[in-house]
Design an enzyme around this catalytic site. Sequence first.
Site, mmCIF file in Angstrom:
data_model
loop_
_atom_site.group_PDB
_atom_site.id
_atom_site.type_symbol
_atom_site.label_atom_id
_atom_site.label_comp_id
_atom_site.label_asym_id
_atom_site.label_seq_id
_atom_site.Cartn_x
_atom_site.Cartn_y
_atom_site.Cartn_z
ATOM 1 N N GLY A 141 35.902 6.214 34.556
ATOM 2 C CA GLY A 141 34.612 6.743 33.581
ATOM 3 C C GLY A 141 35.334 5.753 32.982
ATOM 4 O O GLY A 141 34.194 5.409 31.687
ATOM 5 N N GLU A 167 40.263 7.584 27.520
ATOM 6 C CA GLU A 167 39.275 8.880 28.202
ATOM 7 C C GLU A 167 37.943 8.152 27.901
ATOM 8 O O GLU A 167 37.932 7.855 26.627
ATOM 9 C CB GLU A 167 39.612 10.111 27.618
ATOM 10 C CG GLU A 167 40.846 10.583 29.182
ATOM 11 C CD GLU A 167 39.348 10.917 30.236
ATOM 12 O OE1 GLU A 167 39.433 10.794 30.542
ATOM 13 O OE2 GLU A 167 40.050 11.329 30.496
ATOM 14 N N ASP A 168 36.909 8.563 28.704
ATOM 15 C CA ASP A 168 35.666 8.390 28.092
ATOM 16 C C ASP A 168 35.284 10.032 27.538
ATOM 17 O O ASP A 168 34.439 9.562 26.554
ATOM 18 C CB ASP A 168 34.356 8.051 29.830
ATOM 19 C CG ASP A 168 34.954 8.886 30.557
ATOM 20 O OD1 ASP A 168 36.179 9.245 30.688
ATOM 21 O OD2 ASP A 168 34.586 8.719 32.048
ATOM 22 N N ASP A 191 36.135 17.121 28.527
ATOM 23 C CA ASP A 191 35.097 18.099 28.906
ATOM 24 C C ASP A 191 36.078 19.466 28.714
ATOM 25 O O ASP A 191 36.559 20.018 27.569
ATOM 26 C CB ASP A 191 34.441 18.198 29.914
ATOM 27 C CG ASP A 191 33.227 18.441 30.609
ATOM 28 O OD1 ASP A 191 33.324 19.456 29.997
ATOM 29 O OD2 ASP A 191 33.424 19.189 31.967
ATOM 30 N N GLY A 244 39.029 19.325 29.496
ATOM 31 C CA GLY A 244 40.661 19.623 29.095
ATOM 32 C C GLY A 244 41.397 19.023 30.106
ATOM 33 O O GLY A 244 42.649 18.845 29.559
ATOM 34 N N LYS A 245 40.818 19.269 31.291
ATOM 35 C CA LYS A 245 42.194 19.942 32.344
ATOM 36 C C LYS A 245 43.111 18.649 33.026
ATOM 37 O O LYS A 245 44.138 19.000 32.768
ATOM 38 C CB LYS A 245 41.128 20.386 33.154
ATOM 39 C CG LYS A 245 41.685 20.724 34.693
ATOM 40 C CD LYS A 245 42.842 21.488 34.675
ATOM 41 C CE LYS A 245 43.552 21.574 36.133
ATOM 42 N NZ LYS A 245 44.880 22.642 35.985
ATOM 43 N N THR A 246 42.230 17.557 32.904
ATOM 44 C CA THR A 246 42.665 15.852 33.154
ATOM 45 C C THR A 246 43.967 15.949 32.576
ATOM 46 O O THR A 246 45.034 15.869 32.970
ATOM 47 C CB THR A 246 41.846 14.998 33.284
ATOM 48 O OG1 THR A 246 40.780 15.349 34.353
ATOM 49 C CG2 THR A 246 42.526 14.215 33.782
ATOM 50 N N LEU A 247 43.974 16.124 30.957
ATOM 51 C CA LEU A 247 44.649 15.757 30.572
ATOM 52 C C LEU A 247 45.703 16.170 29.984
ATOM 53 O O LEU A 247 46.913 16.423 29.905
ATOM 54 C CB LEU A 247 44.163 14.995 28.648
ATOM 55 C CG LEU A 247 42.772 14.019 28.901
ATOM 56 C CD1 LEU A 247 42.999 13.600 27.523
ATOM 57 C CD2 LEU A 247 44.277 12.728 29.356
ATOM 58 N N PHE A 289 25.312 17.664 30.159
ATOM 59 C CA PHE A 289 25.737 16.513 31.289
ATOM 60 C C PHE A 289 25.423 15.218 30.879
ATOM 61 O O PHE A 289 24.056 15.039 30.118
ATOM 62 C CB PHE A 289 25.944 16.466 32.792
ATOM 63 C CG PHE A 289 26.692 15.795 34.016
ATOM 64 C CD1 PHE A 289 27.633 16.291 33.842
ATOM 65 C CD2 PHE A 289 25.793 14.710 34.434
ATOM 66 C CE1 PHE A 289 28.478 15.682 34.803
ATOM 67 C CE2 PHE A 289 26.619 14.158 35.176
ATOM 68 C CZ PHE A 289 27.561 14.709 35.607
ATOM 69 N N ASP A 342 29.750 8.348 35.369
ATOM 70 C CA ASP A 342 28.029 8.475 36.346
ATOM 71 C C ASP A 342 28.385 10.091 36.823
ATOM 72 O O ASP A 342 28.859 10.707 36.562
ATOM 73 C CB ASP A 342 29.359 8.034 37.800
ATOM 74 C CG ASP A 342 30.374 9.090 38.097
ATOM 75 O OD1 ASP A 342 31.589 9.726 37.536
ATOM 76 O OD2 ASP A 342 30.577 9.055 39.693
ATOM 77 N N ARG A 368 26.878 3.850 36.225
ATOM 78 C CA ARG A 368 27.994 3.421 34.782
ATOM 79 C C ARG A 368 27.350 2.461 34.405
ATOM 80 O O ARG A 368 28.405 1.793 33.187
ATOM 81 C CB ARG A 368 29.103 3.658 36.492
ATOM 82 C CG ARG A 368 29.680 4.757 36.714
ATOM 83 C CD ARG A 368 30.830 4.291 37.134
ATOM 84 N NE ARG A 368 31.894 5.130 38.282
ATOM 85 C CZ ARG A 368 32.743 5.867 37.684
ATOM 86 N NH1 ARG A 368 32.809 6.440 36.538
ATOM 87 N NH2 ARG A 368 33.050 6.961 38.690
HETATM 88 P P1 IMP Z 1 37.892 17.696 31.678
HETATM 89 O O1 IMP Z 1 39.097 17.360 32.555
HETATM 90 O O2 IMP Z 1 37.092 18.421 32.312
HETATM 91 O O3 IMP Z 1 37.858 17.351 30.087
HETATM 92 O O4 IMP Z 1 37.188 16.383 32.144
HETATM 93 C C1 IMP Z 1 37.541 15.131 32.525
HETATM 94 C C2 IMP Z 1 36.544 14.489 33.039
HETATM 95 O O5 IMP Z 1 35.856 14.845 33.582
HETATM 96 C C3 IMP Z 1 36.307 12.765 32.562
HETATM 97 O O6 IMP Z 1 37.489 11.882 32.071
HETATM 98 C C4 IMP Z 1 34.926 12.615 33.034
HETATM 99 O O7 IMP Z 1 35.476 11.557 34.009
HETATM 100 C C5 IMP Z 1 34.458 13.679 33.784
HETATM 101 N N1 IMP Z 1 32.899 14.339 33.052
HETATM 102 C C6 IMP Z 1 33.001 15.346 32.400
HETATM 103 N N2 IMP Z 1 32.229 15.824 31.424
HETATM 104 C C7 IMP Z 1 31.208 14.370 31.955
HETATM 105 C C8 IMP Z 1 29.780 14.190 32.395
HETATM 106 O O8 IMP Z 1 29.161 14.802 31.287
HETATM 107 N N3 IMP Z 1 29.174 12.944 33.029
HETATM 108 C C9 IMP Z 1 30.205 12.751 33.491
HETATM 109 N N4 IMP Z 1 31.957 12.620 33.734
HETATM 110 C C10 IMP Z 1 31.977 13.991 32.868
HETATM 111 MG MG MG Z 2 37.133 10.581 33.577
#
Ligand code: IMP
Ligand code: MG
Length: 177
Positions: free
Chosen positions: A48, A102-103, A106, A108-111, A155, A162, A168
């Site tokens: 993203g 980061e794009d 959301d 925060g789990k990923t980071l 969303f 995407d 994208r």
């Molecule tokens: P997290 O781990 O929940 O913070 O989500 C992070 C990842 O989820 C982002 O880097 C995006 O790739 C994807 N994501 C979260 N929200 C959206 C959205 O509204 N549209 C598209 N991708 C999203």
């Molecule tokens: Mg992402």
Amino acid sequence: MPLVKIHDKSFETYLSEETISNRIDELAAGINKDYAGNRPLFISILNGSFMFAADLFKRLTIEAELCFIKLVSYKGMKSTGKVVTSIGLEEDIFGKDIIIVEDIVDTGKTLHDFLPQLLHQQPKSLKIASLLHKSEATIYPLTIDYVGFDIPNKFVVGYGLDYDGLGRNLKEIYQLV
Ligand code: IMP
Ligand code: MG
């Protein structure tokens, strides 16, 4: 305002190309000032963030390095709650100033899952730049040092983001109707 249809859903314009561009000018100005005399390594999280990383990187006047890693947690419109590294970090980050790109943050789990892996390698500093932040949706608290836009918990697609693989390429950011 024309609607954009992606798969089964309709989206409307939320942030224009110009709004995004002006905000990235401001973020880059902050980074150029904060890192003057340093040589940070930007780690862009695929897929993203590729567009944001490119536009941010073009505006840097400091010396800087860039690399990409791939973390995946989303399927369709929902976070799976599981973060998988599918392209890992090859660079040695010991003693370096790191800026994660980061794009969107959301939940925060990923980071939240990824940062300890980086900190373990003892960078000199670690900051986060995210174009978008859904602060209402954030479950795992994180300090985001450079935030483009704090957006509602809806969303969004476009500008690198995407919906199931599509959208994208849109120059603007669109919100689910
Ligand atoms: P997290 O781990 O929940 O913070 O989500 C992070 C990842 O989820 C982002 O880097 C995006 O790739 C994807 N994501 C979260 N929200 C959206 C959205 O509204 N549209 C598209 N991708 C999203
Ligand atoms: Mg992402």
